[in-house]
Design a protein around this motif. Structure first.
Motif, mmCIF file in Angstrom:
data_model
loop_
_atom_site.group_PDB
_atom_site.id
_atom_site.type_symbol
_atom_site.label_atom_id
_atom_site.label_comp_id
_atom_site.label_asym_id
_atom_site.label_seq_id
_atom_site.Cartn_x
_atom_site.Cartn_y
_atom_site.Cartn_z
ATOM 1 N N HIS A 140 0.900 -7.770 0.240
ATOM 2 C CA HIS A 140 0.750 -8.474 1.515
ATOM 3 C C HIS A 140 2.124 -8.886 2.027
ATOM 4 O O HIS A 140 3.054 -9.120 1.259
ATOM 5 C CB HIS A 140 -0.157 -9.679 1.352
ATOM 6 C CG HIS A 140 -1.590 -9.318 1.103
ATOM 7 N ND1 HIS A 140 -2.347 -8.615 2.009
ATOM 8 C CD2 HIS A 140 -2.397 -9.545 0.039
ATOM 9 C CE1 HIS A 140 -3.570 -8.426 1.514
ATOM 10 N NE2 HIS A 140 -3.619 -8.983 0.316
ATOM 11 N N GLY A 141 2.252 -8.988 3.350
ATOM 12 C CA GLY A 141 3.554 -9.310 3.934
ATOM 13 C C GLY A 141 4.528 -8.168 3.766
ATOM 14 O O GLY A 141 5.637 -8.327 3.256
ATOM 15 N N GLY A 142 4.132 -6.977 4.202
ATOM 16 C CA GLY A 142 4.873 -5.764 3.906
ATOM 17 C C GLY A 142 6.268 -5.689 4.483
ATOM 18 O O GLY A 142 7.113 -4.965 3.955
ATOM 19 N N THR A 161 2.467 2.609 -2.674
ATOM 20 C CA THR A 161 2.396 1.266 -2.113
ATOM 21 C C THR A 161 1.654 1.236 -0.787
ATOM 22 O O THR A 161 1.974 1.985 0.143
ATOM 23 C CB THR A 161 3.815 0.698 -1.917
ATOM 24 O OG1 THR A 161 4.526 0.764 -3.157
ATOM 25 C CG2 THR A 161 3.764 -0.737 -1.448
ATOM 26 N N ILE A 162 0.678 0.335 -0.713
ATOM 27 C CA ILE A 162 -0.009 0.000 0.531
ATOM 28 C C ILE A 162 0.415 -1.415 0.903
ATOM 29 O O ILE A 162 0.452 -2.291 0.036
ATOM 30 C CB ILE A 162 -1.538 0.055 0.369
ATOM 31 C CG1 ILE A 162 -1.995 1.431 -0.137
ATOM 32 C CG2 ILE A 162 -2.234 -0.294 1.682
ATOM 33 C CD1 ILE A 162 -3.460 1.456 -0.559
ATOM 34 N N VAL A 163 0.748 -1.645 2.164
ATOM 35 C CA VAL A 163 1.128 -2.990 2.589
ATOM 36 C C VAL A 163 0.273 -3.427 3.769
ATOM 37 O O VAL A 163 -0.315 -2.600 4.473
ATOM 38 C CB VAL A 163 2.619 -3.062 2.985
ATOM 39 C CG1 VAL A 163 3.513 -2.654 1.814
ATOM 40 C CG2 VAL A 163 2.928 -2.198 4.205
ATOM 41 N N THR A 164 0.208 -4.739 3.972
ATOM 42 C CA THR A 164 -0.408 -5.282 5.179
ATOM 43 C C THR A 164 0.686 -5.891 6.046
ATOM 44 O O THR A 164 1.651 -6.460 5.547
ATOM 45 C CB THR A 164 -1.470 -6.353 4.864
ATOM 46 O OG1 THR A 164 -0.852 -7.468 4.193
ATOM 47 C CG2 THR A 164 -2.576 -5.783 3.996
ATOM 48 N N CYS A 165 0.517 -5.734 7.362
ATOM 49 C CA CYS A 165 1.465 -6.275 8.339
ATOM 50 C C CYS A 165 0.670 -6.802 9.532
ATOM 51 O O CYS A 165 -0.504 -6.477 9.703
ATOM 52 C CB CYS A 165 2.440 -5.196 8.820
ATOM 53 S SG CYS A 165 3.359 -4.339 7.526
ATOM 54 N N GLU A 181 1.037 3.708 3.028
ATOM 55 C CA GLU A 181 0.240 3.350 4.197
ATOM 56 C C GLU A 181 0.440 1.873 4.496
ATOM 57 O O GLU A 181 0.765 1.075 3.604
ATOM 58 C CB GLU A 181 -1.241 3.666 3.966
ATOM 59 C CG GLU A 181 -2.113 3.578 5.203
ATOM 60 C CD GLU A 181 -1.582 4.397 6.368
ATOM 61 O OE1 GLU A 181 -0.765 3.848 7.146
ATOM 62 O OE2 GLU A 181 -1.966 5.569 6.501
ATOM 63 N N ALA A 182 0.272 1.503 5.754
ATOM 64 C CA ALA A 182 0.369 0.111 6.183
ATOM 65 C C ALA A 182 -0.859 -0.221 7.010
ATOM 66 O O ALA A 182 -1.303 0.579 7.837
ATOM 67 C CB ALA A 182 1.641 -0.108 6.997
ATOM 68 N N VAL A 205 -2.726 -2.935 -8.736
ATOM 69 C CA VAL A 205 -2.074 -4.243 -8.666
ATOM 70 C C VAL A 205 -2.109 -4.749 -7.230
ATOM 71 O O VAL A 205 -1.888 -3.978 -6.288
ATOM 72 C CB VAL A 205 -0.596 -4.173 -9.136
ATOM 73 C CG1 VAL A 205 0.014 -5.576 -9.202
ATOM 74 C CG2 VAL A 205 -0.466 -3.473 -10.472
ATOM 75 N N VAL A 206 -2.364 -6.048 -7.080
ATOM 76 C CA VAL A 206 -2.195 -6.730 -5.792
ATOM 77 C C VAL A 206 -1.136 -7.811 -5.979
ATOM 78 O O VAL A 206 -1.221 -8.618 -6.909
ATOM 79 C CB VAL A 206 -3.499 -7.389 -5.298
ATOM 80 C CG1 VAL A 206 -3.234 -8.198 -4.031
ATOM 81 C CG2 VAL A 206 -4.582 -6.358 -5.050
#
Length: 321
Positions: A140-142, A161-165, A181-182, A205-206
């Motif tokens: 989170h907070g990519g 890696t997957i991130v959130t933005c 991916e985002a 993992v998160v």
């Protein structure tokens, strides 16, 4: 020397302080640059007091020249270091064991942006989260300092890696940095997106800096035997979790804080980083993402930039002598 402290009303003041003296096992660094981190903002607001023994001066990471203490060989050496406080100042004391040499090819401003995020990501993603080559991870907070460092280390160590933005523009920038991916959490359900991206498998993992109601949603993203690592609680320090689901899928919940940890622990981590990660820095393959650099007298503007949430990567304070 000049230094920055919280003024007791949510702001900051530049004050005159004596130059600190290094004790046994410490070095005195003439600071050229200091990284800005969210805990600094919390300390300024009176929400995150320094641990016992740490100075009340703000700042958790620095880069500059060793001018006293340590071994004779260290005097004059350019280093970056993790500190428990004192970084927003012209001089700062650090434990010698947590200092890393700055390669010639790395500008001092970039070096100052590395210790806090590098130590944090290494400890939580690889040591507590046991991330390994081929693992899927959700960050989170990519586009934060932590997020951009996690993306970079993920590329080096074979993670997907997957991130959130919070915007499409930030999602695009995260992909450019190397995220597989985002997800724009404002318009997409990140749980559903994680399962779509991983073929319904979930992530291993998160890394969560949000807390609160994100925790049960994070657990829903995990694959069997997945690990959930909490590093901050921006949306709340408590959550309701499905215990039977944790048992059934053998999930692990863990987390850590870095600032209060012992010098011995931080030295151990610095030794690991020197062996496993620093060669990538020396070879030019790992560099921090720099959002902006502010002069020492504009420290309030640097904090405003941090609080705006618009930054991508690290914000740095430059200190000219």
């Amino acid at each position: 020397m000049r230094a920055v402290v919280a003024d007791g009303s949510g702001g900051m003041a530049i004050v005159e302080r004596p130059v600190p003296h290094p004790r046994a096992g410490e070095i005195l660094i003439k600071v050229a640059a200091a990284g800005i981190n969210r805990p600094d903002v919390l300390q300024r607001k009176g929400m995150y007091p320094p641990p016992p023994g740490a100075p009340d001066i703000l700042g958790l990471e620095i880069a500059g020249e060793v001018v006293a203490g340590g071994s004779a060989a260290m005097i004059g050496q350019k280093v970056c270091a993790l500190v428990a406080g004192g970084g927003y100042a012209e001089y700062c004391v650090a434990a010698a064991g947590v200092a890393l040499p700055i390669p010639r090819a790395l500008p001092v401003v970039e070096a100052a942006a590395m210790p806090e995020t590098l130590f944090t990501v290494w400890i939580n993603l690889f040591e507590r989260g046991f991330a390994a080559d081929g693992d899927w991870v959700l960050i989170h907070g990519g586009t934060s300092g932590i997020g951009t460092m996690a993306i970079a280390l993920g590329k080096l160590f074979g993670l997907k890696t997957i991130v959130t933005c919070g915007s499409e523009d930030k999602c695009a920038q995260a992909r450019e940095l190397g995220a597989v991916e985002a997800v724009n959490y404002k318009v997409q359900d990140f749980v559903e997106e994680v399962h779509r991206i991983t073929g319904r498998r979930g992530v291993d993992v998160v890394i969560d800096m949000v807390g609160g109601d994100y925790v049960p949603r994070n657990l829903a993203c995990l694959a069997e035997d997945g690990r959930h690592v909490s590093i901050a609680v921006q949306r709340g320090a408590s959550a309701e979790i499905p215990i039977f689901d944790i048992m059934r899928r053998r999930l692990t919940l863990t987390g850590s804080t870095l600032r209060p940890r012992s010098v011995e622990f931080k030295t151990m981590v610095a030794d690991e980083l020197a062996r496993t990660v620093w060669p990538y820095v020396e070879g030019g393959r790992l560099r921090p993402v720099i959002d902006s650099v502010f002069p020492f007298d504009d420290v309030a503007a640097a904090h405003a930039r941090m609080e705006s949430g618009d930054h991508v990567g690290k914000i740095v304070l430059e200190i000219r002598h």
